[in-house]
Design a protein around this motif. Structure first.
Motif, mmCIF file in Angstrom:
data_model
loop_
_atom_site.group_PDB
_atom_site.id
_atom_site.type_symbol
_atom_site.label_atom_id
_atom_site.label_comp_id
_atom_site.label_asym_id
_atom_site.label_seq_id
_atom_site.Cartn_x
_atom_site.Cartn_y
_atom_site.Cartn_z
ATOM 1 N N ASP A 18 0.837 -1.198 0.000
ATOM 2 C CA ASP A 18 0.000 0.000 0.000
ATOM 3 C C ASP A 18 0.870 1.245 0.000
ATOM 4 N N GLY A 19 0.258 2.361 -0.387
ATOM 5 C CA GLY A 19 0.921 3.645 -0.282
ATOM 6 C C GLY A 19 0.813 4.184 1.134
ATOM 7 N N PRO A 20 1.259 5.414 1.363
ATOM 8 C CA PRO A 20 1.183 6.012 2.707
ATOM 9 C C PRO A 20 -0.249 6.041 3.222
ATOM 10 N N MET A 21 -0.401 5.773 4.515
ATOM 11 C CA MET A 21 -1.707 5.807 5.194
ATOM 12 C C MET A 21 -2.729 4.914 4.492
ATOM 13 N N ALA A 22 -2.273 3.714 4.107
ATOM 14 C CA ALA A 22 -3.121 2.694 3.478
ATOM 15 C C ALA A 22 -3.776 3.198 2.188
ATOM 16 N N SER A 23 -3.120 4.100 1.493
ATOM 17 C CA SER A 23 -3.623 4.556 0.197
ATOM 18 C C SER A 23 -3.347 3.475 -0.850
ATOM 19 N N PRO A 24 -3.948 3.578 -2.049
ATOM 20 C CA PRO A 24 -3.794 2.514 -3.058
ATOM 21 C C PRO A 24 -2.336 2.243 -3.405
ATOM 22 N N ILE A 278 -21.173 9.166 0.058
ATOM 23 C CA ILE A 278 -20.853 7.801 0.499
ATOM 24 C C ILE A 278 -20.252 6.999 -0.636
ATOM 25 N N GLU A 279 -20.857 7.070 -1.823
ATOM 26 C CA GLU A 279 -20.332 6.321 -2.970
ATOM 27 C C GLU A 279 -18.921 6.790 -3.317
ATOM 28 N N GLU A 280 -18.713 8.101 -3.292
ATOM 29 C CA GLU A 280 -17.403 8.639 -3.649
ATOM 30 C C GLU A 280 -16.347 8.328 -2.596
ATOM 31 N N LEU A 281 -16.722 8.408 -1.327
ATOM 32 C CA LEU A 281 -15.772 8.099 -0.257
ATOM 33 C C LEU A 281 -15.385 6.627 -0.278
ATOM 34 N N LEU A 282 -16.329 5.748 -0.584
ATOM 35 C CA LEU A 282 -16.009 4.327 -0.688
ATOM 36 C C LEU A 282 -15.111 4.058 -1.890
ATOM 37 N N ARG A 283 -15.306 4.814 -2.952
ATOM 38 C CA ARG A 283 -14.409 4.679 -4.106
ATOM 39 C C ARG A 283 -13.002 5.124 -3.749
ATOM 40 N N HIS A 284 -12.919 6.283 -3.108
ATOM 41 C CA HIS A 284 -11.626 6.895 -2.841
ATOM 42 C C HIS A 284 -10.827 6.150 -1.767
ATOM 43 N N PRO A 320 -8.617 -6.371 -8.308
ATOM 44 C CA PRO A 320 -8.543 -5.448 -7.170
ATOM 45 C C PRO A 320 -9.442 -4.228 -7.383
ATOM 46 N N LEU A 321 -10.404 -4.042 -6.496
ATOM 47 C CA LEU A 321 -11.387 -2.983 -6.674
ATOM 48 C C LEU A 321 -10.777 -1.592 -6.611
ATOM 49 N N VAL A 322 -9.749 -1.424 -5.782
ATOM 50 C CA VAL A 322 -9.157 -0.095 -5.674
ATOM 51 C C VAL A 322 -8.411 0.280 -6.949
ATOM 52 N N ALA A 323 -7.935 -0.706 -7.689
ATOM 53 C CA ALA A 323 -7.297 -0.412 -8.979
ATOM 54 C C ALA A 323 -8.330 0.134 -9.956
#
Length: 408
Positions: A18-24, A278-284, A320-323
């Motif tokens: 992961d990137g910093p602070m559990a980022s993608p 909510i949708e955008e925050l879950l995406r991000h 991977p969903l975050v990708a």
């Protein structure tokens, strides 16, 4: 581009860091540019393909005919050794074909939008009780603790589970998602958890009511209903998903909002933005991190729509969903949180195709009411630590926050 850019001599290990602070993971962006379909080595030593473009991931997740979730064969690839959640062939997540469709048909009646709306009062009551405790606990308060307490309380109410059993439930959930616990401990946790749910269903049959568990017990499709094993497996899955996914969605959403204070202020001014937010925050910042997704097996050769390459029959592919959520072709400036993003394309955070989450309406209702309540009761809520100083988990399926201290 070569038809098979995935043919690496020494495939890289996956999951990527992961990137910093559990980022993608930054590796997703690099591969999206140079090799959007590539082979990797899983922690088990098995090999699989990884797709990192939104269009390809959506194609794979939506095509239930050519990409199977049946990984029951002894030689089928595994993401992790000793991960109970991905080992159990009886849960809906790991089923495919007619058995999967039949089970979904039976369960669908218990998870309609109407039933989610009917549960609003009890969800709101649980939220109010949890936030009362948070307010009385003093400052700073660990929002992560209350993020877990809310879905645990709701799960207990909906499944007629005594609230004093909540702590034990969380221990079993933790075991179900761990790949670092000794096998002997995992097997004992699995057996104890199963025995508990069997006893729970027996008690509820003897004293039925109007809780979600009663609807599951009576759910049927024409003359067909859940077998005892299917019922127990479904309830077990609801306990796991209803706790872990909601808790981590709340914590990651709040981490983003409090880290980027202008977002919090925007929602304070306009509550109509909450569903889109909510949708955008879950995406991000989705729950789980870079290893969140599902493995599938190709049943025939499939050329990906992006032109990234071909997945061969018999190959495993991980999505991977975050990708997908950070593909700039689908979401321009994906690092930015924008509450005005179009509803299409889908972020797929609740799945796609036949494996779309049955509990989506209930989950959205919980998240909407929780976010609204926090905005109402704690308008000055803010982080009590610098974001980079917060601790994150390891050793389980999905990276979670270990703390989220806040003041108000």
């Amino acid at each position: 581009m070569s038809e098979n850019p995935q043919a690496d001599a020494t495939p890289a290990p996956f999951p990527f860091p992961d990137g910093p602070m559990a980022s993608p993971p930054p590796e997703f962006a690099r591969r999206r540019a140079v090799c959007p379909l590539s082979e990797v080595t899983l922690p088990t030593g098995d090999r699989a393909m990884v797709a990192v473009k939104h269009a390809d991931i959506q194609q794979i997740m939506s095509d239930d005919r050519r990409f199977s979730r049946d990984l029951s064969a002894p030689d089928a690839p595994r993401l992790f050794h000793n991960l109970l959640m991905l080992e159990d062939p009886t849960i809906l997540l790991n089923m495919h074909g007619e058995d999967h469709l039949r089970l979904r048909r039976i369960l669908a009646s218990a998870f309609t939008p109407r039933r989610a709306e009917q549960r609003r009062p009890e969800i709101q009551e649980s939220i109010d009780a949890v936030l009362d405790e948070m307010e009385q606990s003093g400052r700073p308060a660990d929002l992560m603790f209350f993020a877990y307490k809310l879905p645990t309380r709701l799960t207990c109410r909906m499944l007629a589970i005594p609230e004093e059993d909540a702590e034990q439930l969380l221990k079993w959930v933790s075991a179900w998602l761990s790949f670092s616990m000794p096998r002997e401990e995992l097997d004992k946790a699995a057996a104890d958890f199963n025995d508990y749910v069997v006893a729970l269903t027996r008690r509820r049959r003897a004293e039925p009511g109007d809780a979600l568990i009663d609807h599951l017990i009576s759910a049927r499709d024409v003359d067909d209903r859940l077998s005892e094993e299917e019922l127990v497996s479904t309830i077990r899955t609801l306990i796991i998903g209803g706790n872990e996914t909601i808790a981590n969605s709340i914590s990651r959403m709040m981490f983003t909002l409090l880290r980027q204070r202008d977002l919090w202020e925007t929602l304070q001014k306009d509550r109509s933005l909450i569903p889109a937010a909510i949708e955008e925050l879950l995406r991000h910042n989705p729950p789980g991190g870079g290893a969140t997704g599902l493995m599938r097996l190709a049943t025939e050769d499939v050329e990906l729509v992006s032109g990234a390459g071909t997945i061969r029959a018999g190959q495993a592919v991980f999505t991977p969903l975050v990708a997908a959520a950070y593909d700039p072709e689908a979401f321009p400036e994906p690092e930015q949180v924008r509450f005005d993003r179009p509803k299409s394309p889908s972020t797929m955070q609740f799945g796609a195709g036949r494996h779309f989450c049955l509990g989506v309406h209930l989950a959205r209702t919980e998240l909407e009411l929780m976010l609204t309540a926090l905005l109402d009761r704690f308008p000055d809520l803010r982080l009590a630590k610098e974001p980079e100083d917060l601790r994150w988990s390891d050793g389980s399926y999905g990276v979670t926050m270990l703390e989220l201290p806040v003041v108000w």
